[in-house]
Design a protein around this motif. Structure first.
Motif, PDB file in Angstrom:
ATOM      1  N   GLN A   1       0.794  -1.137   0.076  1.00  0.00           N
ATOM      2  CA  GLN A   1      -0.042  -0.014   0.049  1.00  0.00           C
ATOM      3  C   GLN A   1       0.924   1.244   0.022  1.00  0.00           C
ATOM      4  O   GLN A   1       0.210   2.662   0.130  1.00  0.00           O
ATOM      5  N   SER A   2       2.367   1.115  -0.158  1.00  0.00           N
ATOM      6  CA  SER A   2       2.923   2.440  -0.011  1.00  0.00           C
ATOM      7  C   SER A   2       3.588   2.261  -1.576  1.00  0.00           C
ATOM      8  O   SER A   2       4.493   1.557  -1.968  1.00  0.00           O
ATOM      9  N   CYS A   3       2.742   2.894  -2.643  1.00  0.00           N
ATOM     10  CA  CYS A   3       3.158   2.805  -3.992  1.00  0.00           C
ATOM     11  C   CYS A   3       2.665   3.915  -4.810  1.00  0.00           C
ATOM     12  O   CYS A   3       1.691   4.345  -4.656  1.00  0.00           O
ATOM     13  N   LEU A   4       3.669   4.438  -5.463  1.00  0.00           N
ATOM     14  CA  LEU A   4       3.333   5.988  -6.112  1.00  0.00           C
ATOM     15  C   LEU A   4       3.523   5.476  -7.675  1.00  0.00           C
ATOM     16  O   LEU A   4       4.283   4.798  -8.042  1.00  0.00           O
ATOM     17  N   VAL A   5       2.593   6.208  -8.314  1.00  0.00           N
ATOM     18  CA  VAL A   5       2.555   5.758  -9.808  1.00  0.00           C
ATOM     19  C   VAL A   5       2.220   7.213 -10.794  1.00  0.00           C
ATOM     20  O   VAL A   5       1.691   8.073  -9.998  1.00  0.00           O
ATOM     21  N   GLN A   6       2.213   6.923 -11.956  1.00  0.00           N
ATOM     22  CA  GLN A   6       1.495   8.048 -12.742  1.00  0.00           C
ATOM     23  C   GLN A   6       0.409   7.467 -13.594  1.00  0.00           C
ATOM     24  O   GLN A   6       0.768   6.214 -13.892  1.00  0.00           O
ATOM     25  N   LEU A   7      -0.385   8.059 -14.126  1.00  0.00           N
ATOM     26  CA  LEU A   7      -1.532   7.896 -14.966  1.00  0.00           C
ATOM     27  C   LEU A   7      -1.749   8.547 -16.244  1.00  0.00           C
ATOM     28  O   LEU A   7      -1.616   9.767 -16.152  1.00  0.00           O
ATOM     29  N   GLU A   8      -1.977   7.810 -17.337  1.00  0.00           N
ATOM     30  CA  GLU A   8      -2.168   8.669 -18.566  1.00  0.00           C
ATOM     31  C   GLU A   8      -3.327   7.779 -19.415  1.00  0.00           C
ATOM     32  O   GLU A   8      -3.460   6.431 -19.166  1.00  0.00           O
ATOM     33  N   ARG A   9      -3.901   8.516 -20.322  1.00  0.00           N
ATOM     34  CA  ARG A   9      -5.040   7.989 -21.230  1.00  0.00           C
ATOM     35  C   ARG A   9      -3.904   6.925 -22.214  1.00  0.00           C
ATOM     36  O   ARG A   9      -2.862   7.497 -22.714  1.00  0.00           O
ATOM     37  N   TYR A  10      -4.607   5.853 -22.731  1.00  0.00           N
ATOM     38  CA  TYR A  10      -3.703   5.106 -23.636  1.00  0.00           C
ATOM     39  C   TYR A  10      -4.259   5.194 -24.843  1.00  0.00           C
ATOM     40  O   TYR A  10      -5.324   4.566 -25.090  1.00  0.00           O
ATOM     41  N   ASP A  11      -3.785   5.916 -25.646  1.00  0.00           N
ATOM     42  CA  ASP A  11      -4.155   6.342 -27.252  1.00  0.00           C
ATOM     43  C   ASP A  11      -3.842   5.093 -28.336  1.00  0.00           C
ATOM     44  O   ASP A  11      -4.583   5.287 -29.219  1.00  0.00           O
ATOM     45  N   ALA A  12      -2.871   4.639 -27.965  1.00  0.00           N
ATOM     46  CA  ALA A  12      -2.514   3.401 -28.803  1.00  0.00           C
ATOM     47  C   ALA A  12      -3.493   2.407 -28.934  1.00  0.00           C
ATOM     48  O   ALA A  12      -4.381   2.154 -28.152  1.00  0.00           O
ATOM     49  N   ASP A  13      -3.783   1.448 -29.925  1.00  0.00           N
ATOM     50  CA  ASP A  13      -4.509   0.286 -29.945  1.00  0.00           C
ATOM     51  C   ASP A  13      -3.990  -0.718 -28.777  1.00  0.00           C
ATOM     52  O   ASP A  13      -3.188  -1.096 -28.732  1.00  0.00           O
ATOM     53  N   ALA A  14      -5.068  -0.770 -28.093  1.00  0.00           N
ATOM     54  CA  ALA A  14      -4.752  -1.616 -26.774  1.00  0.00           C
ATOM     55  C   ALA A  14      -4.700  -3.120 -27.233  1.00  0.00           C
ATOM     56  O   ALA A  14      -5.486  -3.462 -27.927  1.00  0.00           O
ATOM     57  N   PRO A  15      -3.579  -3.858 -26.734  1.00  0.00           N
ATOM     58  CA  PRO A  15      -3.697  -5.168 -27.143  1.00  0.00           C
ATOM     59  C   PRO A  15      -4.736  -6.075 -26.174  1.00  0.00           C
ATOM     60  O   PRO A  15      -4.990  -5.488 -25.232  1.00  0.00           O
ATOM     61  N   PRO A  16      -5.161  -7.120 -27.086  1.00  0.00           N
ATOM     62  CA  PRO A  16      -6.053  -7.573 -26.432  1.00  0.00           C
ATOM     63  C   PRO A  16      -5.788  -8.736 -25.208  1.00  0.00           C
ATOM     64  O   PRO A  16      -4.703  -8.969 -25.161  1.00  0.00           O
ATOM     65  N   VAL A  17      -6.548  -8.652 -24.042  1.00  0.00           N
ATOM     66  CA  VAL A  17      -6.427  -9.453 -22.964  1.00  0.00           C
ATOM     67  C   VAL A  17      -6.337 -10.856 -23.337  1.00  0.00           C
ATOM     68  O   VAL A  17      -7.202 -11.601 -23.955  1.00  0.00           O
ATOM     69  N   THR A  18      -5.056 -11.549 -22.893  1.00  0.00           N
ATOM     70  CA  THR A  18      -4.911 -13.040 -23.327  1.00  0.00           C
ATOM     71  C   THR A  18      -4.876 -13.820 -21.999  1.00  0.00           C
ATOM     72  O   THR A  18      -4.350 -14.988 -22.006  1.00  0.00           O
ATOM     73  N   ALA A  19      -5.108 -13.390 -20.843  1.00  0.00           N
ATOM     74  CA  ALA A  19      -5.130 -13.918 -19.662  1.00  0.00           C
ATOM     75  C   ALA A  19      -5.566 -15.312 -19.465  1.00  0.00           C
ATOM     76  O   ALA A  19      -5.124 -16.187 -18.784  1.00  0.00           O
ATOM     77  N   PHE A  20      -6.911 -15.448 -20.146  1.00  0.00           N
ATOM     78  CA  PHE A  20      -7.724 -16.594 -20.009  1.00  0.00           C
ATOM     79  C   PHE A  20      -7.457 -17.720 -21.355  1.00  0.00           C
ATOM     80  O   PHE A  20      -8.249 -18.351 -21.548  1.00  0.00           O
ATOM     81  N   VAL A  21      -6.502 -17.410 -22.113  1.00  0.00           N
ATOM     82  CA  VAL A  21      -6.019 -18.274 -23.058  1.00  0.00           C
ATOM     83  C   VAL A  21      -4.782 -19.193 -22.787  1.00  0.00           C
ATOM     84  O   VAL A  21      -3.830 -18.681 -22.323  1.00  0.00           O
ATOM     85  N   PRO A  22      -5.152 -20.636 -22.906  1.00  0.00           N
ATOM     86  CA  PRO A  22      -3.992 -21.423 -22.308  1.00  0.00           C
ATOM     87  C   PRO A  22      -2.817 -21.022 -23.100  1.00  0.00           C
ATOM     88  O   PRO A  22      -2.625 -20.498 -24.159  1.00  0.00           O
ATOM     89  N   PRO A  23      -1.624 -21.490 -22.413  1.00  0.00           N
ATOM     90  CA  PRO A  23      -0.317 -21.337 -23.414  1.00  0.00           C
ATOM     91  C   PRO A  23      -0.304 -22.562 -24.439  1.00  0.00           C
ATOM     92  O   PRO A  23      -1.297 -23.311 -24.433  1.00  0.00           O
ATOM     93  N   PRO A  24       0.550 -22.291 -25.420  1.00  0.00           N
ATOM     94  CA  PRO A  24       0.741 -23.445 -26.368  1.00  0.00           C
ATOM     95  C   PRO A  24       0.996 -24.656 -25.929  1.00  0.00           C
ATOM     96  O   PRO A  24       1.868 -24.946 -25.194  1.00  0.00           O
ATOM     97  N   LEU A  25       0.403 -25.637 -26.513  1.00  0.00           N
ATOM     98  CA  LEU A  25       0.169 -27.097 -25.783  1.00  0.00           C
ATOM     99  C   LEU A  25       0.684 -28.149 -26.948  1.00  0.00           C
ATOM    100  O   LEU A  25       0.093 -27.883 -28.173  1.00  0.00           O
ATOM    101  N   THR A  26       1.503 -29.199 -26.854  1.00  0.00           N
ATOM    102  CA  THR A  26       1.740 -29.897 -27.989  1.00  0.00           C
ATOM    103  C   THR A  26       1.725 -31.165 -27.080  1.00  0.00           C
ATOM    104  O   THR A  26       1.879 -31.422 -25.954  1.00  0.00           O
ATOM    105  N   GLU A  27       1.577 -32.363 -27.986  1.00  0.00           N
ATOM    106  CA  GLU A  27       1.498 -33.741 -27.383  1.00  0.00           C
ATOM    107  C   GLU A  27       2.897 -34.165 -27.140  1.00  0.00           C
ATOM    108  O   GLU A  27       3.621 -34.183 -28.042  1.00  0.00           O
TER     109      GLU A  27
END
Length: 767
Positions: A741-767
């Motif tokens: 809880q001791s944390c300083l940051v800066q904040l800005e609007r993100y004007d570039a094309d935001a990369p898609p969220v892939t947190a819920f996509v499994p990693p590459p899998l092979t057999e």
């Protein structure tokens, strides 16, 4: 027509009836006995989502080149069968034990895991590791480490015992005139209880207090930390200034003769040097309301008036767990106890202090407090441990000395990590540092149902069942219920119970009888229940319990146990002394004085930190970031579920921003924004509100870590995980707790094309 079936399950956030059809969830309904059920149960649908680990998987470079090869976090995995996976794990455990010793295995495995008493992942992994000769463990918690260490020095009792002994909110509703809430009483947190919760009562008890005329003061940068219906007065200070505020209140009490010298004389030690500090006798700076106002950003007259109201009322002081997760966090919890001592109301019904009303559902809930069934532990032959929040320090600095609670200790040299039932890539700070430190061990093994960031950063991933796929018992020693958890679904993919995984490993390592004692799941459930039943002849036999499906303790009067914290001590401190060196409340601790720590003096004090709005660092990073428990999930659990995902902003975690701060940066409601400092950066969705102090923003914890370049430290997190920003430094040399809880940051609007969220996509899998 297909058959529908209803079974009951339990979670840390409540009990639910789960209706299934054709081996899938059809509906999730709250338990009828719960007066205030949590909506989090709706995210149980994640059990069938794409994030499930279907089969045992091994990181490709590790499989081909052996331990230590490649880089964790960005590689493909090769799926293997169970025999191959267990052979690999057993062989690696044996190699590390033989070549480096059992202390080279870190199996702290911190995390909430499931609410089951038998299928509790940490209990399983710790029992297994003890059976094979031991392991390096962890102590304390990310939530409460500073409090867990400082509180025993001040009042003698373990922190957990003080929390369980908190004055019942039923007593507060009858006796308390004023509750001053440092950090609020966030009801979203009271919906959760480690081990399970049969009934949610905190909201009703607080509303009863308000109905009876109790007044609330919310001292927090966030207005919603106290429910609107409680009509609290809101004082919005700078974060991390609570100790200074309490010192300012103390100064008014003392200089206006509103404190209780008789209580200090009879029940405390060390008042004189502390009061000298408050008056400024030693440093020339009185810790008065004007001084506190300059630090906190509050009005000095507001603080004076609050001190006078506290002295004129039956007052309960409550402190949020979050306040000790900061630089010098020990001081805040020490100071709230001392402030209550100055008022002289400790041990009186409705007065004194509480360490966490609203932090979890157990604090003040009036439960009967039965010790619950548990898988019996085995003794750990290895005496090696670290404070839980110091894992990156340990991995980066084997052999290095550090201080902890008056000891000089050394970090072990860890060659293998075994994690089950938790997600360090959620709860640890400075994740970019952790990404690098996590590369140090030879091997990382994870038991996990889902492709979390921790699983993605492992070498071997063993798929486990969820609570819906097994039978168990759920209950907390801080709750009035023991609930039978019934298997609702067959295991998904090739998932196995943790117990069965460890039995397979124990058989390969020659300790199956010691670990499993020849019992299967059903036999263990009956065994641990019958062991528990020996506490009381009034409890039914196991089959009767199974037939009913739950037990309710407290003779049918759930939630009505009357407790007053330290009532016996107040009545007779000679007959009922505290287990401190003096037998009394230690305002000044000779023991801590003997530790000679520059960052933890022998009495509570204001120590300015490196990261708060009054620090020089705020010139570069002018916003204070708070990271609290989310309202839509428990930490990172079930982030992929429907309830959590429905509350995101454009697929990303929502960050609370005051309109003034947003306007200065050209940010509008719903914009994608970038939070950054010199530790990292993440994207989030802006949610504007006047219910937060200007200069402060809040991003909940638990969004699954999702770096733009997997496995690369410093990569932009796309999903809104605040721990790419938080500091990985101990609270002090005393507790070495999390200071997130001791944390300083800066904040800005993100004007570039935001990369898609892939947190819920499994990693590459092979057999």
């Amino acid at each position: 027509m297909s058959d529908r079936r209803t079974t009951r399950t339990a979670t840390h956030w409540g009990v639910y009836d789960v209706e299934t059809e054709e081996d899938s969830i059809a509906s999730v309904r709250p338990w009828p006995l719960d007066p205030d059920p949590s909506p989090l149960g709706q995210s149980l649908d994640a059990v069938d989502g794409p994030t499930r680990v279907q089969r045992p998987a091994v990181r490709k470079s590790w499989l081909e080149g052996g331990p230590g090869q490649g880089r964790r976090g960005g590689e493909a995995f090769v799926e293997v069968n169970w025999d191959k996976a267990l052979d690999l794990v057993a062989s690696e455990l044996e190699r590390v034990r033989r070549d480096h010793g059992n202390q080279a295995i870190y199996a702290g495995s911190y995390g909430w895991a499931s609410a089951g008493r038998f299928h509790h992942a940490q209990s399983q992994v710790h029992r297994f590791m003890s059976a094979i000769g031991g392991y390096t463990r962890s102590v304390n918690s990310y939530s409460l480490a500073a409090a867990e260490v400082i509180v025993p020095h001040v009042v003698g009792h373990r922190y957990g015992d003080v929390q369980l002994g908190s004055t019942s909110l039923g007593v507060v509703a009858e006796k308390t005139d004023l509750i001053v809430c440092f950090g609020g009483i966030p009801l979203k947190n009271a919906q959760v209880q480690n081990g399970g919760q049969g009934q949610h009562r905190i909201r009703d008890l607080l509303m009863q207090a308000r109905h009876n005329g109790c007044r609330f003061v919310n001292v927090s940068p966030i207005a919603a930390d106290v429910d609107r219906e409680l009509e609290a007065q809101w004082l919005a200070p700078r974060p991390n200034s609570d100790t200074a505020i309490m010192l300012g209140l103390a100064h008014t009490l003392v200089t206006e003769g509103l404190h209780d010298p008789a209580f200090l004389d009879r029940y405390c030690v060390g008042a004189a040097p502390f009061l000298s500090y408050v008056k400024g006798d030693r440093d020339g700076q009185p810790k008065d309301a004007d001084w506190a106002a300059a630090i906190s950003g509050l009005e000095a007259e507001e603080l004076r008036q609050l001190a006078r109201q506290m002295a004129a009322s039956r007052t309960m002081l409550n402190v949020s767990w979050s306040l000790q997760r900061a630089e010098h966090g020990e001081q805040t919890f020490w100071m709230v106890i001392v402030l209550a001592a100055l008022l002289g109301q400790i041990g009186l019904p409705g007065g004194g202090f509480t360490l966490g009303y609203g932090a979890v559902g157990s604090v003040g809930n009036g439960a009967a407090r039965f010790k619950q069934p548990t898988l019996p532990p085995l003794p750990n032959p290895v005496d090696s441990y670290i404070p839980v929040a110091r894992i990156a320090d340990m991995l980066e600095n084997p052999g290095e000395a550090y201080s902890y609670n008056g000891q000089q200790r050394h970090y072990p040299d860890i060659r293998l990590i075994y994690w089950a039932g938790g997600n360090p890539f959620h709860h640890h700070q400075d994740l970019n540092r952790l990404v690098e430190a996590w590369q140090k061990p030879d091997t990382v093994i994870v038991n996990e149902p889902f492709w979390t960031a921790t699983a993605r950063h492992a070498d071997i991933v063993l798929p486990t069942t969820t609570p819906l796929e097994r039978n168990d018992l759920s209950g907390s020693s801080a709750d009035d219920f023991l609930v039978l958890m019934e298997q609702a679904l067959p295991p998904r993919g090739d998932a196995r119970n943790d117990y069965d995984i460890f039995c397979g490993l124990a058989a390969r390592l020659g300790v199956l009888e010691r670990f499993g004692e020849g019992r299967n799941e059903a036999q263990w459930l009956e065994t641990i229940y019958e062991t528990f039943r020996q506490q009381s002849n009034e409890l039914p036999a196991y089959e009767r319990f199974r037939s009913k499906g739950y037990l309710q303790f407290g003779n049918g009067h759930a939630g009505q146990v009357r407790r007053v914290l330290f009532e016996d001590f107040r009545r007779d401190p000679q007959a009922n002394p505290l287990p401190t060196p003096s037998g009394r409340i230690e305002i000044w601790s000779e023991r801590i004085e003997g530790f000679k720590l520059s960052d933890c003096p022998p009495h509570p004090a204001w120590l300015a930190g490196e990261e708060w709005l009054g620090a020089a660092r705020a010139n570069s990073f002018p916003l204070h970031l708070l990271t609290h428990q989310p309202a839509t999930r428990l930490h990172s659990q079930l982030d992929a579920g429907s309830h959590s995902r429905a509350h995101k902003v454009r697929d990303r975690e929502a960050v609370l921003v005051h309109p003034r701060d947003a306007e200065a940066r050209g940010i509008s409601e719903g914009d994608i924004v970038r939070l950054f400092n010199d530790r990292g950066a993440c994207l989030a969705g802006a949610r504007l509100t006047t219910d937060i102090r200007p200069g402060v923003i809040c991003l909940p914890t638990g969004a699954w870590y999702d770096p733009e370049v997997p496995g690369q430290a410093g990569s932009l997190d796309k999903h809104g995980n605040p721990n790419v920003l938080t500091r990985d430094r101990g609270t002090s040399g005393l507790a070495q707790g999390s200071s997130a809880q001791s944390c300083l940051v800066q904040l800005e609007r993100y004007d570039a094309d935001a990369p898609p969220v892939t947190a819920f996509v499994p990693p590459p899998l092979t057999e």
